[in-house]
Motif scaffolding. Structure first.
Motif, mmCIF file in Angstrom:
data_model
loop_
_atom_site.group_PDB
_atom_site.id
_atom_site.type_symbol
_atom_site.label_atom_id
_atom_site.label_comp_id
_atom_site.label_asym_id
_atom_site.label_seq_id
_atom_site.Cartn_x
_atom_site.Cartn_y
_atom_site.Cartn_z
ATOM 1 N N LYS A 104 0.503 -1.183 0.333
ATOM 2 C CA LYS A 104 -0.051 -0.044 -0.007
ATOM 3 C C LYS A 104 0.418 0.877 -0.100
ATOM 4 O O LYS A 104 2.154 1.021 0.665
ATOM 5 C CB LYS A 104 -1.143 -0.098 0.855
ATOM 6 C CG LYS A 104 -0.540 -0.234 2.348
ATOM 7 C CD LYS A 104 -1.613 -0.099 3.639
ATOM 8 C CE LYS A 104 -1.299 1.005 4.576
ATOM 9 N NZ LYS A 104 -3.093 0.859 5.823
ATOM 10 N N TRP A 105 0.296 1.901 -0.254
ATOM 11 C CA TRP A 105 1.229 3.782 -0.434
ATOM 12 C C TRP A 105 0.868 4.749 1.111
ATOM 13 O O TRP A 105 0.196 4.386 1.457
ATOM 14 C CB TRP A 105 0.858 4.358 -1.722
ATOM 15 C CG TRP A 105 0.320 3.799 -3.109
ATOM 16 C CD1 TRP A 105 -0.256 3.372 -4.187
ATOM 17 C CD2 TRP A 105 1.896 4.149 -3.400
ATOM 18 N NE1 TRP A 105 -0.333 3.081 -5.007
ATOM 19 C CE2 TRP A 105 1.201 3.429 -4.636
ATOM 20 C CE3 TRP A 105 3.019 4.581 -3.368
ATOM 21 C CZ2 TRP A 105 2.282 3.171 -6.219
ATOM 22 C CZ3 TRP A 105 3.329 4.400 -4.752
ATOM 23 C CH2 TRP A 105 3.717 4.322 -5.680
ATOM 24 N N VAL A 106 2.588 4.725 1.356
ATOM 25 C CA VAL A 106 2.624 5.511 2.675
ATOM 26 C C VAL A 106 3.293 7.226 1.997
ATOM 27 O O VAL A 106 3.880 7.000 1.774
ATOM 28 C CB VAL A 106 3.568 4.871 4.027
ATOM 29 C CG1 VAL A 106 2.198 3.656 3.930
ATOM 30 C CG2 VAL A 106 4.448 4.461 3.238
ATOM 31 N N LYS A 107 3.108 7.393 3.524
ATOM 32 C CA LYS A 107 3.391 8.996 3.197
ATOM 33 C C LYS A 107 5.319 8.951 3.417
ATOM 34 O O LYS A 107 5.133 8.233 4.551
ATOM 35 C CB LYS A 107 2.439 10.083 4.165
ATOM 36 C CG LYS A 107 3.137 11.371 3.955
ATOM 37 C CD LYS A 107 2.515 12.287 4.874
ATOM 38 C CE LYS A 107 2.848 13.881 5.073
ATOM 39 N NZ LYS A 107 2.211 14.477 5.994
ATOM 40 N N ILE A 108 5.955 9.321 2.082
ATOM 41 C CA ILE A 108 7.364 9.250 2.828
ATOM 42 C C ILE A 108 7.389 10.758 3.993
ATOM 43 O O ILE A 108 7.071 12.155 3.336
ATOM 44 C CB ILE A 108 8.268 9.058 2.253
ATOM 45 C CG1 ILE A 108 7.735 9.926 0.826
ATOM 46 C CG2 ILE A 108 7.638 7.764 2.283
ATOM 47 C CD1 ILE A 108 8.430 9.598 -0.605
#
Length: 96
Positions: free
Chosen positions: A92-96
């Motif tokens: 899943k896409w996560v904030k960096i």
């Protein structure tokens, strides 16, 4: 495996149940999932040889009493799925 709704609810509450000369026991209980005034919970259980998944339901609210599915559909036969435990990877896409 076939089991009545009432038997599945008894298994949920008692943690074990003898059915057709086999002892069923709970391995995992899922959290209650809310859908308006109806909730369902997943059960993973075994007969000592195979593993199964079933669901129980109830309606009402925490402010009143819960009415379990067997109280309004006592003869309903639940079809239980045979299952096995596997590792699953989720991306899943996560904030960096």
């Amino acid at each position: 495996m076939k089991i009545t709704t009432a038997q599945l609810e008894e298994l949920y509450h008692e943690e074990s149940l003898t059915l057709d000369s086999k002892e069923l026991s709970i391995l995992e209980k899922g959290e209650w999932e809310q859908d308006h005034k109806f909730q369902t919970a997943e059960l993973i259980f075994t007969d000592g040889e195979k593993f199964y998944r079933g669901y129980i339901g109830r309606e009402g609210s925490p402010f009143t009493d819960w009415t379990y599915t067997s109280e309004f559909s006592p003869d309903l036969i639940e079809t239980i799925d045979e299952v096995e435990k596997k590792s699953v990877t989720i991306e899943k896409w996560v904030k960096i």
